[in-house]
Motif scaffolding. Structure first.
Motif, PDB file in Angstrom:
ATOM      1  N   VAL A   1     -14.601   4.254  -4.207  1.00  0.00           N
ATOM      2  CA  VAL A   1     -13.586   3.444  -4.745  1.00  0.00           C
ATOM      3  C   VAL A   1     -12.269   3.301  -3.842  1.00  0.00           C
ATOM      4  CG1 VAL A   1     -12.066   3.195  -6.836  1.00  0.00           C
ATOM      5  CG2 VAL A   1     -14.421   3.796  -7.204  1.00  0.00           C
ATOM      6  N   ILE A   2     -11.813   2.507  -3.215  1.00  0.00           N
ATOM      7  CA  ILE A   2     -10.835   2.741  -2.445  1.00  0.00           C
ATOM      8  C   ILE A   2      -9.508   2.340  -3.165  1.00  0.00           C
ATOM      9  CG2 ILE A   2      -9.693   1.717  -0.346  1.00  0.00           C
ATOM     10  CD1 ILE A   2     -12.285   2.700   0.250  1.00  0.00           C
ATOM     11  N   GLU A   3      -8.550   3.434  -3.137  1.00  0.00           N
ATOM     12  CA  GLU A   3      -7.348   3.165  -3.648  1.00  0.00           C
ATOM     13  C   GLU A   3      -6.046   3.054  -2.847  1.00  0.00           C
ATOM     14  OE1 GLU A   3      -6.515   6.841  -5.987  1.00  0.00           O
ATOM     15  OE2 GLU A   3      -8.262   6.782  -6.770  1.00  0.00           O
ATOM     16  N   LEU A   4      -6.078   1.701  -2.698  1.00  0.00           N
ATOM     17  CA  LEU A   4      -5.025   0.997  -1.781  1.00  0.00           C
ATOM     18  C   LEU A   4      -3.713   1.449  -1.947  1.00  0.00           C
ATOM     19  CD1 LEU A   4      -6.895  -2.188  -0.772  1.00  0.00           C
ATOM     20  CD2 LEU A   4      -6.873  -0.187   0.687  1.00  0.00           C
ATOM     21  N   LEU A   5      -2.923   2.116  -0.985  1.00  0.00           N
ATOM     22  CA  LEU A   5      -1.427   2.731  -1.406  1.00  0.00           C
ATOM     23  C   LEU A   5      -0.534   1.792  -0.373  1.00  0.00           C
ATOM     24  CD1 LEU A   5      -2.331   6.338  -1.304  1.00  0.00           C
ATOM     25  CD2 LEU A   5      -2.289   4.778  -3.312  1.00  0.00           C
ATOM     26  N   SER A   6       0.791   1.830  -0.948  1.00  0.00           N
ATOM     27  CA  SER A   6       1.656   1.351  -0.529  1.00  0.00           C
ATOM     28  C   SER A   6       2.345   2.295   0.610  1.00  0.00           C
ATOM     29  CB  SER A   6       3.077   0.874  -1.521  1.00  0.00           C
ATOM     30  OG  SER A   6       3.692   2.077  -1.755  1.00  0.00           O
ATOM     31  N   PRO A   7       3.202   1.604   1.409  1.00  0.00           N
ATOM     32  CA  PRO A   7       3.553   2.801   2.260  1.00  0.00           C
ATOM     33  C   PRO A   7       4.361   4.056   1.700  1.00  0.00           C
ATOM     34  CG  PRO A   7       4.254   0.520   3.291  1.00  0.00           C
ATOM     35  CD  PRO A   7       3.768   0.430   1.821  1.00  0.00           C
ATOM     36  N   ALA A   8       4.892   3.621   0.480  1.00  0.00           N
ATOM     37  CA  ALA A   8       5.473   4.891   0.020  1.00  0.00           C
ATOM     38  C   ALA A   8       4.452   5.743  -0.872  1.00  0.00           C
ATOM     39  CB  ALA A   8       6.542   4.295  -0.955  1.00  0.00           C
ATOM     40  N   GLN A   9       3.153   5.493  -0.629  1.00  0.00           N
ATOM     41  CA  GLN A   9       1.704   6.159  -1.088  1.00  0.00           C
ATOM     42  C   GLN A   9       1.876   5.860  -2.761  1.00  0.00           C
ATOM     43  OE1 GLN A   9      -0.274   8.341   0.251  1.00  0.00           O
ATOM     44  NE2 GLN A   9       1.003   7.916   2.233  1.00  0.00           N
ATOM     45  N   ARG A  10       2.367   4.521  -3.299  1.00  0.00           N
ATOM     46  CA  ARG A  10       1.966   4.251  -4.615  1.00  0.00           C
ATOM     47  C   ARG A  10       0.918   3.114  -4.462  1.00  0.00           C
ATOM     48  NH1 ARG A  10       7.902   3.778  -4.175  1.00  0.00           N
ATOM     49  NH2 ARG A  10       8.857   5.626  -5.137  1.00  0.00           N
ATOM     50  N   PRO A  11       0.208   3.123  -5.709  1.00  0.00           N
ATOM     51  CA  PRO A  11      -1.100   2.598  -5.876  1.00  0.00           C
ATOM     52  C   PRO A  11      -0.839   0.999  -5.931  1.00  0.00           C
ATOM     53  CG  PRO A  11      -1.067   4.141  -7.742  1.00  0.00           C
ATOM     54  CD  PRO A  11       0.186   4.165  -6.864  1.00  0.00           C
TER      55      PRO A  11
END
Length: 147
Positions: A89-99
Motif C-alpha cells: 500500500v503506497i501512502e503518497l505524501l505531500s512535501p510536508a509529509q502529510r497524506p
C-alpha cells in the motif's frame, strides 16, 4: 532458551523493553532462512529516487510505504513483497509529509486523481515539481530550483 542470552544484566521492566527481540528471534534462524526472509519480506523498499524507505508491516493488512509523491514519479508498476504475491500500500505524501493519497494502484492514480492532487499541491507547494505526466517525469527529492 532463545531469550536467555539477552537477559544478562536485566533486572527490571525498563531494561526488558530494550531487549532486541527481532535480533533474538532472527538468531534462531539459519543464515539461508534469514537471507530468504530479507528477500521476501524486506524491511525497506527502494523507491525510484534510490531512497530506501522503511516498510510498515501491520497486523491483518498489507505492508505500507509512506513516501513523498515526487519520489514515486516514473513508477508505474505495483510494488509488492513476497515474490510479488503481496502488494504494498503506497501512502503518497505531500512535501510536508502529510497524506495525499493511499493506493495500491499507482498507474490508476497517475492516470486519474493525480490531476486534482496536482492542482491543489501546485498552489500550496509552488517550489516543488508537479509534472503534467508523472509517468515520464524524473523522480526527485529536491525542489525545482535544485533539480
Amino acid at each position: 532458551n532463545w531469550l536467555l542470552p539477552y537477559l544478562t544484566g536485566v533486572t527490571g521492566p525498563a531494561q526488558m523493553k530494550k531487549i532486541p527481540l527481532t535480533e533474538a528471534l532472527l538468531s534462531r534462524l539459519a543464515w539461508s532462512l534469514q537471507q530468504r526472509l530479507d528477500k521476501e519480506l524486506p524491511t525497506h523498499f527502494t523507491v525510484p529516487t534510490g531512497s530506501k524507505i522503511k516498510l510498515r508491516y501491520n497486523d491483518n493488512s498489507a505492508p505500507s510505504l509512506p513516501v513523498r509523491i515526487q519520489e514515486m514519479f516514473g513508477q508505474a508498476n505495483k510494488p509488492a513483497v513476497a515474490n510479488g504475491r503481496v502488494p504494498i500500500v503506497i501512502e503518497l505524501l505531500s512535501p510536508a509529509q502529510r497524506p495525499l493519497q493511499i493506493t495500491q494502484d499507482l498507474l490508476g492514480f497517475w492516470n486519474g486523481s493525480y490531476v486534482e492532487v496536482k492542482k491543489e499541491m501546485k498552489g500550496r507547494y509552488p517550489k516543488h515539481y508537479w509534472p503534467d505526466n508523472p509517468l515520464e517525469a524524473m523522480p526527485t527529492r529536491r525542489v525545482k530550483k535544485h533539480m
